[in-house]
Design a protein around this motif. Sequence first.
Motif, short mmCIF file in Angstrom:
data_model
loop_
_atom_site.label_atom_id
_atom_site.label_comp_id
_atom_site.label_asym_id
_atom_site.label_seq_id
_atom_site.Cartn_x
_atom_site.Cartn_y
_atom_site.Cartn_z
N VAL A 85 42.50 89.36 0.67
CA VAL A 85 42.37 90.32 1.87
C VAL A 85 42.19 89.39 3.13
CG1 VAL A 85 41.73 92.39 2.99
CG2 VAL A 85 41.87 92.25 0.53
N GLN A 86 43.06 89.66 4.17
CA GLN A 86 42.94 88.91 5.51
C GLN A 86 41.55 89.48 5.86
OE1 GLN A 86 44.57 86.37 7.02
NE2 GLN A 86 43.03 86.52 8.67
N GLY A 87 40.70 88.30 6.43
CA GLY A 87 39.29 88.67 6.81
C GLY A 87 38.25 88.79 5.79
N GLY A 88 38.82 88.97 4.46
CA GLY A 88 37.56 88.81 3.56
C GLY A 88 37.56 90.29 2.90
N LEU A 89 37.07 90.39 1.63
CA LEU A 89 36.84 91.61 1.17
C LEU A 89 35.42 92.26 1.38
CD1 LEU A 89 37.52 90.65 -2.66
CD2 LEU A 89 38.84 92.40 -1.23
N ILE A 90 35.90 93.44 2.35
CA ILE A 90 34.75 94.39 2.92
C ILE A 90 34.50 95.71 2.07
CG2 ILE A 90 33.81 95.09 4.95
CD1 ILE A 90 35.40 92.90 6.47
N GLY A 91 33.71 95.81 1.46
CA GLY A 91 33.74 96.84 0.63
C GLY A 91 33.26 98.16 1.59
N ALA A 92 33.82 99.56 1.28
CA ALA A 92 33.49 100.64 1.76
C ALA A 92 33.12 101.78 1.01
CB ALA A 92 34.87 100.94 2.74
N GLY A 93 32.61 101.28 -0.23
CA GLY A 93 32.13 102.33 -1.24
C GLY A 93 32.83 101.83 -2.51
N SER A 94 32.20 102.32 -3.68
CA SER A 94 32.70 101.86 -4.91
C SER A 94 32.01 102.88 -5.92
CB SER A 94 32.48 100.56 -5.26
OG SER A 94 31.13 100.06 -5.48
N GLU A 95 32.54 102.86 -7.18
CA GLU A 95 31.90 103.54 -8.42
C GLU A 95 32.17 102.70 -9.42
OE1 GLU A 95 34.21 107.11 -9.12
OE2 GLU A 95 34.13 107.70 -7.17
N LEU A 96 30.99 102.44 -10.32
CA LEU A 96 31.18 101.36 -11.57
C LEU A 96 30.67 102.14 -12.87
CD1 LEU A 96 29.63 98.21 -10.08
CD2 LEU A 96 32.13 98.62 -10.45
N ALA A 97 31.28 101.83 -13.97
CA ALA A 97 30.93 102.20 -15.25
C ALA A 97 31.05 100.97 -16.14
CB ALA A 97 31.89 103.52 -15.82
N TRP A 98 30.08 101.04 -17.25
CA TRP A 98 29.93 100.08 -18.10
C TRP A 98 30.21 100.63 -19.25
CZ3 TRP A 98 26.15 100.09 -14.21
CH2 TRP A 98 26.47 99.14 -13.09
N PRO A 99 31.48 100.84 -19.94
CA PRO A 99 31.65 101.30 -21.28
C PRO A 99 31.22 100.30 -22.57
CG PRO A 99 33.66 100.76 -20.35
CD PRO A 99 32.69 100.42 -19.29
N LEU A 100 31.37 98.98 -22.13
CA LEU A 100 30.94 98.13 -23.38
C LEU A 100 30.17 96.92 -22.87
CD1 LEU A 100 31.82 97.58 -26.39
CD2 LEU A 100 33.51 96.28 -25.39
N ALA A 101 29.12 96.49 -23.75
CA ALA A 101 28.32 95.75 -23.29
C ALA A 101 29.18 94.17 -23.23
CB ALA A 101 27.05 95.42 -24.04
N VAL A 102 28.63 93.27 -22.21
CA VAL A 102 29.08 91.81 -22.28
C VAL A 102 28.10 91.13 -22.88
CG1 VAL A 102 29.59 89.91 -20.64
CG2 VAL A 102 30.35 92.26 -20.02
N ARG A 103 28.52 90.30 -23.92
CA ARG A 103 27.68 89.31 -24.99
C ARG A 103 28.03 88.02 -24.49
NH1 ARG A 103 24.64 93.16 -27.78
NH2 ARG A 103 25.73 95.03 -28.06
N PRO A 104 26.97 87.05 -25.13
CA PRO A 104 27.22 85.81 -25.21
C PRO A 104 28.41 85.35 -25.64
CG PRO A 104 24.95 86.27 -25.95
CD PRO A 104 25.80 87.57 -25.77
N GLY A 105 29.25 84.65 -24.83
CA GLY A 105 30.61 83.98 -25.67
C GLY A 105 31.73 84.83 -24.72
N ASP A 106 31.42 85.80 -24.44
CA ASP A 106 32.65 86.58 -23.78
C ASP A 106 33.26 86.00 -22.67
OD1 ASP A 106 32.41 88.88 -25.59
OD2 ASP A 106 31.47 90.22 -23.90
N VAL A 107 34.47 86.21 -22.56
CA VAL A 107 35.24 85.60 -21.32
C VAL A 107 36.06 86.65 -20.81
CG1 VAL A 107 37.39 84.00 -20.92
CG2 VAL A 107 35.83 83.44 -22.91
N LEU A 108 35.48 86.84 -19.55
CA LEU A 108 35.96 87.88 -18.79
C LEU A 108 37.18 87.68 -17.73
CD1 LEU A 108 32.48 89.37 -17.65
CD2 LEU A 108 33.92 89.66 -19.70
N ARG A 109 38.03 88.66 -17.59
CA ARG A 109 38.95 88.59 -16.58
C ARG A 109 39.10 89.95 -15.97
NH1 ARG A 109 43.96 90.75 -18.46
NH2 ARG A 109 43.73 91.23 -20.61
N LEU A 110 39.76 89.96 -14.72
CA LEU A 110 40.07 91.15 -14.07
C LEU A 110 41.56 91.76 -13.78
CD1 LEU A 110 38.05 93.24 -12.29
CD2 LEU A 110 38.52 91.80 -10.51
N VAL A 111 41.65 92.99 -13.85
CA VAL A 111 43.11 93.56 -13.39
C VAL A 111 42.74 94.65 -12.49
CG1 VAL A 111 44.99 95.00 -14.35
CG2 VAL A 111 43.94 93.34 -15.77
N VAL A 112 43.33 94.72 -11.24
CA VAL A 112 43.34 95.50 -10.09
C VAL A 112 44.54 95.94 -9.90
CG1 VAL A 112 42.19 95.38 -7.66
CG2 VAL A 112 41.48 93.91 -9.31
#
Length: 158
Positions: A85-112
């Motif tokens: 994002v031009q000028g950087g990512l500036i948050g204006a609010g969010s909601e988060l949920a963690w349906p599954l725990a992250v464990r040692p060895g996990d490799v993470l990626r993001l889809v937006v």
Amino acid sequence: MQIESINTTPMGLYLEDFEVGMTFFSGTYPPLTATQIVEFASEFDPQPFHLDPIAARDTFFEGLAASGWHTAAISMRLLVQSVPVQGGLIGAGSELAWPLAVRPGDVLRLVVTVQNVRGSLSKPDRGYVVVQMETLNQNDEVVQRGKARMLAFKKPTA
């Protein structure tokens, strides 16, 4: 429209560049180690299921699990790397949920995925982009789901 790791956009995206349905894919974060989980938790979320693999066996998680805030921090890094994002990512609010725990060895990626784009009613030089974010592990299981509203500036007028 799908965009994969669009870090090739040197100047970043303006409000007008976003469209509902655009999807961004991050690269992967290296495998998370037990040491990283414990170090993060020691400073920011000191609970037995984040600090001690043996004590964690007898908890809700039945083993060492990364703090949700650790997952959120990694997800933020992936977000910054994949949605320029031009000028950087500036948050204006969010909601988060963690349906599954992250464990040692996990490799993470993001889809937006862009859900909404609108101009500001009070500030004509900017607006907001609402995105749905899913952080997935190496098995394509969702470990964090979130919705964020980000500030985005309009292209400068000549």
